[in-house]
Motif scaffolding. Structure first.
Motif, PDB file in Angstrom:
ATOM      1  N   ILE A 103      25.908  35.201  36.815  1.00 35.01           N
ATOM      2  CA  ILE A 103      27.246  34.664  36.591  1.00 35.01           C
ATOM      3  C   ILE A 103      27.445  33.477  37.527  1.00 35.01           C
ATOM      4  N   THR A 104      28.150  32.479  37.060  1.00 34.47           N
ATOM      5  CA  THR A 104      28.332  31.260  37.845  1.00 34.47           C
ATOM      6  C   THR A 104      29.818  30.984  38.055  1.00 34.47           C
ATOM      7  N   GLY A 105      30.107  30.232  39.105  1.00 33.25           N
ATOM      8  CA  GLY A 105      31.495  29.847  39.351  1.00 33.25           C
ATOM      9  C   GLY A 105      31.611  29.078  40.651  1.00 33.25           C
ATOM     10  N   PRO A 106      32.749  28.443  40.860  1.00 29.00           N
ATOM     11  CA  PRO A 106      32.952  27.625  42.056  1.00 29.00           C
ATOM     12  C   PRO A 106      33.064  28.480  43.315  1.00 29.00           C
ATOM     13  N   VAL A 107      32.931  27.825  44.476  1.00 30.70           N
ATOM     14  CA  VAL A 107      33.025  28.533  45.758  1.00 30.70           C
ATOM     15  C   VAL A 107      34.492  28.735  46.138  1.00 30.70           C
ATOM     16  N   GLU A 108      35.226  29.361  45.241  1.00 31.75           N
ATOM     17  CA  GLU A 108      36.654  29.653  45.415  1.00 31.75           C
ATOM     18  C   GLU A 108      36.782  31.158  45.643  1.00 31.75           C
ATOM     19  N   ARG A 109      37.588  31.550  46.615  1.00 27.29           N
ATOM     20  CA  ARG A 109      37.579  32.900  47.172  1.00 27.29           C
ATOM     21  C   ARG A 109      37.705  34.018  46.118  1.00 27.29           C
ATOM     22  N   LYS A 110      38.760  33.987  45.336  1.00 26.69           N
ATOM     23  CA  LYS A 110      38.995  35.055  44.363  1.00 26.69           C
ATOM     24  C   LYS A 110      37.894  35.087  43.305  1.00 26.69           C
ATOM     25  N   MET A 111      37.496  33.912  42.802  1.00 29.13           N
ATOM     26  CA  MET A 111      36.459  33.864  41.766  1.00 29.13           C
ATOM     27  C   MET A 111      35.122  34.357  42.314  1.00 29.13           C
ATOM     28  N   MET A 112      34.829  34.055  43.583  1.00 38.60           N
ATOM     29  CA  MET A 112      33.593  34.544  44.191  1.00 38.60           C
ATOM     30  C   MET A 112      33.586  36.068  44.275  1.00 38.60           C
ATOM     31  N   ILE A 113      34.701  36.657  44.692  1.00 33.46           N
ATOM     32  CA  ILE A 113      34.776  38.117  44.798  1.00 33.46           C
ATOM     33  C   ILE A 113      34.579  38.755  43.429  1.00 33.46           C
ATOM     34  N   ASN A 114      35.276  38.239  42.418  1.00 35.47           N
ATOM     35  CA  ASN A 114      35.138  38.792  41.068  1.00 35.47           C
ATOM     36  C   ASN A 114      33.716  38.648  40.541  1.00 35.47           C
ATOM     37  N   ALA A 115      33.081  37.519  40.839  1.00 32.87           N
ATOM     38  CA  ALA A 115      31.707  37.302  40.369  1.00 32.87           C
ATOM     39  C   ALA A 115      30.718  38.214  41.095  1.00 32.87           C
ATOM     40  N   LEU A 116      30.845  38.306  42.410  1.00 29.28           N
ATOM     41  CA  LEU A 116      29.936  39.152  43.188  1.00 29.28           C
ATOM     42  C   LEU A 116      30.099  40.625  42.822  1.00 29.28           C
ATOM     43  N   ASN A 117      31.292  41.017  42.400  1.00 28.35           N
ATOM     44  CA  ASN A 117      31.568  42.404  42.010  1.00 28.35           C
ATOM     45  C   ASN A 117      31.352  42.672  40.526  1.00 28.35           C
ATOM     46  N   SER A 118      30.940  41.675  39.752  1.00 23.89           N
ATOM     47  CA  SER A 118      30.963  41.755  38.287  1.00 23.89           C
ATOM     48  C   SER A 118      29.914  42.664  37.679  1.00 23.89           C
ATOM     49  N   GLY A 119      28.918  43.065  38.473  1.00 25.67           N
ATOM     50  CA  GLY A 119      27.797  43.817  37.905  1.00 25.67           C
ATOM     51  C   GLY A 119      26.637  42.938  37.510  1.00 25.67           C
ATOM     52  N   ALA A 120      26.802  41.618  37.637  1.00 27.61           N
ATOM     53  CA  ALA A 120      25.687  40.695  37.372  1.00 27.61           C
ATOM     54  C   ALA A 120      24.620  40.868  38.451  1.00 27.61           C
ATOM     55  N   ASP A 121      23.387  40.520  38.106  1.00 29.72           N
ATOM     56  CA  ASP A 121      22.295  40.598  39.082  1.00 29.72           C
ATOM     57  C   ASP A 121      22.395  39.495  40.124  1.00 29.72           C
ATOM     58  N   VAL A 122      22.861  38.322  39.687  1.00 29.40           N
ATOM     59  CA  VAL A 122      22.913  37.136  40.551  1.00 29.40           C
ATOM     60  C   VAL A 122      24.260  36.451  40.358  1.00 29.40           C
ATOM     61  N   PHE A 123      24.795  35.922  41.448  1.00 34.96           N
ATOM     62  CA  PHE A 123      25.946  35.019  41.375  1.00 34.96           C
ATOM     63  C   PHE A 123      25.527  33.668  41.923  1.00 34.96           C
ATOM     64  N   MET A 124      25.715  32.613  41.114  1.00 35.92           N
ATOM     65  CA  MET A 124      25.458  31.261  41.576  1.00 35.92           C
ATOM     66  C   MET A 124      26.773  30.640  42.029  1.00 35.92           C
ATOM     67  N   ALA A 125      26.909  30.475  43.345  1.00 37.33           N
ATOM     68  CA  ALA A 125      28.096  29.857  43.932  1.00 37.33           C
ATOM     69  C   ALA A 125      27.923  28.344  43.862  1.00 37.33           C
ATOM     70  N   ASP A 126      28.885  27.673  43.250  1.00 36.95           N
ATOM     71  CA  ASP A 126      28.662  26.296  42.816  1.00 36.95           C
ATOM     72  C   ASP A 126      29.464  25.270  43.607  1.00 36.95           C
ATOM     73  N   PHE A 127      28.742  24.336  44.225  1.00 33.40           N
ATOM     74  CA  PHE A 127      29.343  23.136  44.816  1.00 33.40           C
ATOM     75  C   PHE A 127      29.221  21.946  43.860  1.00 33.40           C
ATOM     76  N   GLU A 128      28.681  22.178  42.674  1.00 34.23           N
ATOM     77  CA  GLU A 128      28.381  21.053  41.789  1.00 34.23           C
ATOM     78  C   GLU A 128      29.338  21.014  40.598  1.00 34.23           C
ATOM     79  N   ASP A 129      28.857  21.242  39.380  1.00 33.27           N
ATOM     80  CA  ASP A 129      29.651  20.955  38.186  1.00 33.27           C
ATOM     81  C   ASP A 129      30.914  21.798  38.039  1.00 33.27           C
TER      82      ASP A 129
END
Length: 521
Positions: free
Chosen positions: A86-112
């Motif tokens: 799962i991918t998403g910006p380095v924004e606090r709430k979105m990072m928590i939801n992504a890291l907790n999502s059950g995905a194997d990997v979270f890509m924290a994004d400084f780019e697009d």
């Protein structure tokens, strides 16, 4: 003069922009920036060659690399299974939801997916530090508490591409590379902590156009690891093959990064943008509406088949593309259709031999995982699926014919609408924008504005017989701005001026984020 920070004051920045961290940024800049600029100049030179009619080919000078018997470094344990990322910006709430999502990997994004305001960059690094140390938390205005679960996704970080500057940090008066500052701050603050926790500093590398650009990244890795006294090979990279030139150098990119490599990813949206950009003046390479360019069209099919074969031959993971759908809580009919398309897409990827895939929303994690479990069962990946029957030619990678493809007014209008809405969101500081139930980032906005430029510049014919022209664009633009509430809404006036420049200029702007960045704090 040394290194200077010119950005506005951001709370907590003193813990990120330390003297030692900035010393690493400065060293990387002094040793690598001249080569970075040379490689960007080579991109421009190559574009001039394409404009003169030259075609892409597999490089004759690297034939021995393509034919050689070699493999990349062994894959770390926590990167062996990557069914869903799962991918998403380095924004606090979105990072928590992504890291907790059950995905194997979270890509924290400084780019697009990130609007690179100075505040977003600095706070993003604060958030990364907290995520690595498992202290990341968030309290919503309504009082809802968010914190990390015991089990979270493996963290990867995507820095900005080689082309983007960071205007708020200067070395001898010159802006540093966005790539190098994102990488250096991430590594400096987190690498040792990650290694102590049994993981490592893992990165996604965007927008590469050649193996020489991959070599530059490898040199940055070695230099930074040595500077921080971290064992060489601790860093692992997955490279997004999201430019047309990179598709012709996949073996070479893997080879240059072989001691730090873990895989390649089929960055489908940027790849489409890159093809439009590279062939922008070619009337025989004009693509139809974006929605008609499915992953099953010839040039996209050739690219993904070659990526899987190349990765698995070299012992690397092959990662599939993005599912951008955002489920609606109000419209079950839209959900049903979109989820069916997502399942079909992920089933094709798993069956073809991909080792995993990307999603933009936590609700897509489970259905995507199910399609990979059906194919792989308990296996962590299918790197042993070599796809030796695949043979892809240079002509197939650039075969843009799409039977029945057309440019419609709806497609033209949608490009204007998406580009305006995304630019407005980006200028307001949000780089991941929900538009028409899709998570749009800079890549999809790039497709929109690039197609408009290409259609107008080449006087492309619409399905209803009209010709794409500056007048048609301006008429549709005015109508779409009015639908969005008029230019006084948000930063729509600035967004419209930027889009006009991108679409109506005689010269094609390489990235929309370059002119737009000048308007960010």
């Amino acid at each position: 003069m040394g290194i200077e920070v010119k950005g506005p004051k951001v709370a907590g920045s003193e813990a990120i922009l330390t003297r030692e961290a900035l010393a690493l940024v400065e060293r990387l800049h002094r040793e690598l920036n001249a080569r970075r600029e040379q490689l960007l100049a080579r991109r421009a030179e190559r574009q001039r060659e394409l404009d003169r009619g030259q075609e892409f080919q597999f490089l004759p000078e690297t034939k021995k690399v393509r034919e050689g018997d070699w493999k990349v470094a062994g894959i770390p344990k926590d990167l062996a299974r990557r069914f869903v990322e799962i991918t998403g910006p380095v924004e606090r709430k979105m990072m928590i939801n992504a890291l907790n999502s059950g995905a194997d990997v979270f890509m924290a994004d400084f780019e697009d997916a990130l609007s690179p305001t100075w505040s977003n960059i600095v706070v993003g690094h604060q958030n990364l530090k907290d995520a690595v140390r498992r202290t990341l938390s968030f309290s919503s205005p309504e009082g809802k508490q968010y914190k990390l679960n015991q089990k979270i996704a493996t963290l990867l970080v995507r820095p900005r591409g080689w082309h983007l500057p960071e205007k708020h940090v200067l070395v001898d008066g010159q802006p540093v590379s966005g790539s190098l500052i994102d990488f250096a701050l991430t590594l400096f603050h987190n690498a040792r902590e990650q290694l102590d926790r049994g993981t490592g500093p893992y990165f996604y590398l965007p927008k590469l156009e050649s193996h020489l650009e991959a070599r530059l990244w490898n040199d940055a890795f070695v230099l930074a690891q040595d500077s921080l006294k971290i064992p060489r090979g601790s860093i692992r990279a997955t490279v997004l093959v999201e430019t047309l030139p990179a598709a012709f150098e996949m073996d070479e990119i893997l080879y240059e990064l072989r001691d730090h490599m873990s895989g390649l990813n089929a960055g489908r949206w940027d790849y489409m943008f890159s093809l439009i950009k590279k062939y922008r003046t070619r009337k025989d390479k004009i693509l139809p509406d974006r929605v008609q360019v499915a992953m099953t069209v010839p040039f996209m099919r050739a690219y993904t088949e070659l990526l899987i074969k190349t990765c698995h031959r070299r012992g690397a993971s092959a990662m599939g593309g993005m599912a951008p759908f955002i489920p609606s809580r109000k419209n079950p009919e839209i959900n049903e259709k979109a989820l069916a398309k997502t399942r079909e897409d992920k089933k094709r990827e798993a069956t073809d031999g991909f080792d995993g895939t990307w999603v933009a929303h936590p609700d897509l994690v489970q259905i995507s995982r199910e399609e990979f479990v059906k194919v792989l069962g308990e296996k962590p990946n299918q790197i042993d699926k070599l796809r030796s029957e695949v043979s892809v030619t240079a002509e197939q990678l650039t075969d843009t014919r799409i039977p029945g493809g057309s440019i419609t007014e709806a497609g033209f209008r949608n490009n204007v609408d998406v580009a305006l809405q995304y630019l407005n969101s980006w200028l307001l500081g949000n780089g991941a924008a929900a538009i028409h139930n899709l998570m749009e980032d800079a890549a999809t906005a790039e497709i929109s504005r690039a197609q408009l430029w290409q259609w107008v510049r080449n006087s492309a014919r619409l399905a209803d017989g009209r010709t794409a022209s500056a007048d048609l664009y301006q008429k549709v633009r005015d109508e779409e701005v009015a639908k969005l509430g008029g230019p006084q809404q948000g930063r729509l006036r600035d967004a419209t001026e930027i889009l006009d420049g991108l679409v109506l200029s005689q010269d094609f702007s390489e990235f929309l984020t370059l002119p737009a960045y000048r308007l960010l704090d």
